[in-house]
Scaffold this motif. Structure first.
Motif, PDB file in Angstrom:
ATOM      1  N   GLU A 103       0.782  -1.272  -0.089  1.00 50.10           N
ATOM      2  CA  GLU A 103      -0.021   0.079  -0.200  1.00 50.10           C
ATOM      3  C   GLU A 103       0.872   1.203   0.008  1.00 50.10           C
ATOM      4  O   GLU A 103       0.327   2.134  -0.733  1.00 50.10           O
ATOM      5  N   ALA A 104       1.887   1.245   0.976  1.00 50.73           N
ATOM      6  CA  ALA A 104       2.804   2.286   0.933  1.00 50.73           C
ATOM      7  C   ALA A 104       3.358   2.621  -0.543  1.00 50.73           C
ATOM      8  O   ALA A 104       3.685   3.893  -0.902  1.00 50.73           O
ATOM      9  N   GLY A 105       3.525   1.498  -1.166  1.00 56.17           N
ATOM     10  CA  GLY A 105       4.548   1.727  -2.603  1.00 56.17           C
ATOM     11  C   GLY A 105       3.262   2.227  -3.543  1.00 56.17           C
ATOM     12  O   GLY A 105       3.366   3.376  -4.228  1.00 56.17           O
ATOM     13  N   TYR A 106       2.001   1.871  -3.481  1.00 57.57           N
ATOM     14  CA  TYR A 106       1.025   2.267  -4.264  1.00 57.57           C
ATOM     15  C   TYR A 106       0.779   3.930  -4.032  1.00 57.57           C
ATOM     16  O   TYR A 106       0.557   4.514  -4.821  1.00 57.57           O
ATOM     17  N   ALA A 107       0.701   4.204  -2.718  1.00 62.83           N
ATOM     18  CA  ALA A 107       0.324   5.415  -2.668  1.00 62.83           C
ATOM     19  C   ALA A 107       1.398   6.712  -3.006  1.00 62.83           C
ATOM     20  O   ALA A 107       1.173   7.537  -2.894  1.00 62.83           O
ATOM     21  N   LEU A 108       2.625   6.069  -3.280  1.00 64.52           N
ATOM     22  CA  LEU A 108       3.657   6.750  -3.707  1.00 64.52           C
ATOM     23  C   LEU A 108       3.474   6.740  -5.336  1.00 64.52           C
ATOM     24  O   LEU A 108       4.621   7.384  -5.818  1.00 64.52           O
ATOM     25  N   GLY A 109       2.614   6.412  -5.701  1.00 59.47           N
ATOM     26  CA  GLY A 109       2.564   6.439  -7.587  1.00 59.47           C
ATOM     27  C   GLY A 109       3.127   5.263  -8.270  1.00 59.47           C
ATOM     28  O   GLY A 109       3.418   5.410  -8.993  1.00 59.47           O
ATOM     29  N   ALA A 110       3.475   4.262  -7.274  1.00 54.90           N
ATOM     30  CA  ALA A 110       4.170   3.262  -7.830  1.00 54.90           C
ATOM     31  C   ALA A 110       3.365   2.350  -8.882  1.00 54.90           C
ATOM     32  O   ALA A 110       1.942   2.062  -8.557  1.00 54.90           O
TER      33      ALA A 110
END
Lengths: 325, 335
Positions: free
Chosen positions: B219-226
């Motif tokens: 989730e942290a990755g997706y939240a950074l636009g990954a």
């Protein structure tokens, strides 16, 4: 998805300059005009006029009939949700949420567990898309654009709407690589750009002095409070307009919590912050606007001081005085 | 009972006297004996593996290095130097016996490297697909078929290598198109089928460690636009790296120990070569082959079998131990 908003991934040419964010490509990295906090002028007329000039006068934050809950009429609306509903499968988690979030301010979402405040927060950068079988109705507008429109690039949206989670989530990489992750996946690879960017973000997150000598060390070696500030710095590194915080301090000790709150206070000058918190004192301390959610409904929204001292709704009063929840 | 009484009498609990034995000393009871029997039976079953391992190690050592009166071990007849450095392995050529293990190690290396080059990347790719990309429906088809692949007897793989891969794929392509000379038995075909064999193992072990990465990191990755690829390749795989390496080592030690498939597909001529198109012999297929002949028990060629088995045992033991060690470290990091 009723409102048809034009969206283009590279909005240089066709987005009116008045709607914030003049040109992403030019301004996303690096961002020289963002000076560290102390000199920034508070409120709506800040040092970032170039970045977010006064937009078209959007209606003040409203909640259904309970209108006029705006703390500052001059401030433009950053995020606007209209009649938003949210479903996990057939279970309706949110219904008819109409809420306007003004830019460059802190909006707190409070309410008992399971009331939908986290769901609401996660729908603002479409994090709920990851969960299978979810569905949203109504509209969510960011700078007037429907973020659930079919042609919206979710990756681009999440770069503009950063998020910090309850549990700190440092990647098993060095401190530097953690901060540089967002810019790197966006295609920035030159160290000449990354090094000052990482430094700026760590300074903004009030972590620079503690880690400047060990940027190459693993981020997992940091303490819990440091890890959370690292996650905030990492979220800032993609240069978002909005920061969503899902109980960012609930797992931290009082000292670290105070530092995070100070940080939020600094960041409000440049960012639109939406924070979910279970801690009502925290909401009262950090936010200008508070929205009270209960059972998937938005019960009341208003200036924080007014909501805590003189709530309009009985439910709000019961909750903030500790009679339930 | 006097439920309606206003003062519920607390002392009623002790009012009923439980039967008590007069002494605290332990006395014989059938229950206790039964409990003890169960314990002993379970212990014996657990001990079987220990005893078996100890016995195997003893036999290997006895035939290869242990001196006893009237018994000369393999290394009493062949020097360790010759064993490790000589370039020929001809224990069955009477009068012209050479005991250099290098050709066998070379053969094993060839098939293992080929198998690893095929099985490890494919296994990891399937693991990433299963854990990060696949919909529940795709998983429900892929998982069982991978397990099915793992359940096929290795002798079947050997014949697939010998009668399908070599004549229908390797020879037409490498020999027909590129003009290379390809033996009927060759290391490449064996390596490929062993690679197919270890792929499900890598996939299933790696998938476990990939799924064990906390979803908060995703989730942290997706939240950074990954994108999904960014998250998989730059966050999830590095986070699970030690577990993935451990699964690689386990799979490679399986490839080293694989016997039937390579005995059938790769042939039985020990050659000191690194050309995968030649006929070779691996350590394991040598052991199988010597059992088929009429080698007299106690002879030097009979004992050479144990020397080779000892080397094989040491190699796989080391690899298993290293992968266990890596896995242990990984678990500590994420709890």
């Amino acid at each position: 998805m009723s409102t048809e908003q034009h969206h283009s991934p590279t909005p240089d040419s066709d987005r009116p300059p008045s709607v914030g964010q003049a040109s992403q490509n030019e301004q996303r990295f690096p961002q020289p005009e963002v000076t560290p906090m102390p000199n920034a002028v508070s409120g709506s007329t800040g040092s970032l006029e170039t970045r977010r000039s006064a937009g078209p006068s959007l209606p003040p934050p409203t909640l259904g009939a309970a209108a006029n809950a705006t703390p500052d009429a001059k401030r433009t609306t950053k995020i606007q949700t209209q009649d938003m509903g949210f479903f996990y499968g057939t279970h309706q988690a949110l219904q008819k949420i109409t809420l306007n979030i003004p830019e460059r301010s802190v909006t707190a979402l409070i309410g008992p567990s399971g009331c939908g405040k986290s769901t609401y927060l996660r729908s603002l950068n479409r994090m709920n898309d990851i969960i299978e079988g979810t569905r949203i109705t109504g509209t969510v507008l960011l700078d007037g654009e429907d973020i659930y429109a079919r042609d919206v690039d979710v990756v681009e949206l999440r770069k503009r709407v950063g998020m910090v989670f309850q549990k700190s989530t440092p990647f098993p990489k060095s401190i530097f690589d953690n901060i540089a992750f967002g810019p790197r996946i966006a295609g920035v690879s030159s160290m000449a750009t990354l090094t000052p960017l990482v430094e700026r973000c760590l300074k903004q997150a009030a972590l620079w002095n503690e880690v400047k000598d060990r940027l190459k060390d693993s981020a997992l070696a940091l303490s819990g409070g440091q890890q959370q500030r690292l996650c905030i710095a990492r979220a800032l590194a993609t240069n978002p307009d909005v920061l969503l915080m899902d109980e960012p301090a609930s797992a931290l000790d009082p000292g670290s919590t105070a530092r995070i709150e100070d940080l939020i206070d600094d960041l409000r000058k440049n960012y639109t912050i939406v924070i979910v918190t279970h801690n009502m004192q925290q909401a009262a301390r950090v936010s200008e606007l508070t929205a009270f959610f209960c059972m998937g409904r938005l019960v009341e929204v208003g200036r924080t001081k007014q909501l805590f001292t003189n709530p309009k709704e009985k439910e709000t009063e019961d909750y903030i005085t500790g009679r339930f929840g | 009972m006097n439920a309606g009484s206003p003062t519920p009498a607390v002392p009623t609990l002790t009012a009923v006297d439980a039967p008590r034995s007069s002494s605290l000393k332990r006395r014989f009871s059938w229950n206790g004996a039964y409990e003890k029997c169960i314990r002993i039976v379970l212990l014996c079953c657990a001990l079987v593996s220990v005893i078996t391992t100890a016995a195997i190690v003893f036999v290997l050592l006895y035939e290869s290095v242990l001196w006893f009166p009237g018994h000369t071990p393999f290394f009493g007849k062949v020097s360790l130097i010759e064993f490790l450095t000589a370039s020929q392995w001809t224990p069955q050529f009477a009068g012209n016996q050479h005991f250099g293990i290098m050709p066998l190690i070379c053969g094993t290396l060839l098939t293992t490297v080929t198998a690893g080059a095929i099985g490890l990347p494919m296994g990891l790719a399937s693991a990433i697909y299963l854990s990060e990309y696949a919909s529940p429906q795709a998983r429900s088809v892929l998982k069982p078929s991978l397990e099915l692949l793992a359940g096929i007897p290795t002798v079947v793989y050997g014949y697939i290598g010998l009668f399908f891969l070599t004549p229908m794929l390797i020879k037409p392509v490498l020999s027909g198109v590129f003009g290379l000379s390809v033996d009927g038995f060759n290391a490449l075909s064996g390596g490929i089928v062993v690679g197919m064999m270890i792929m499900p193992m890598v996939a299933s072990l790696s998938e476990d460690v990939l799924r064990a990465v906390p979803s908060s990191l995703r989730e942290a990755g997706y939240a950074l636009g990954a994108t999904k690829y960014d998250v998989s390749a730059k966050i999830i795989v590095p986070s699970a790296l030690s577990g993935i390496i451990a699964s690689f080592l386990l799979a490679l030690s399986r490839a080293i120990g694989e016997t039937m498939a390579v005995a059938i597909a790769c042939g039985a001529r020990p050659q000191l070569t690194l050309n995968p198109l030649r006929q070779i012999q691996t350590m394991t297929s040598f052991i199988v082959n010597i059992m088929q002949g009429d080698t007299p028990v106690g002879s030097i060629e009979y004992q050479s079998l144990y020397a080779v088995a000892l080397v094989l045992f040491l190699i796989t033991l080391t690899m298993n131990y290293v992968s266990q060690w890596i896995l242990r470290r990984y678990r500590e990091a994420y709890q």
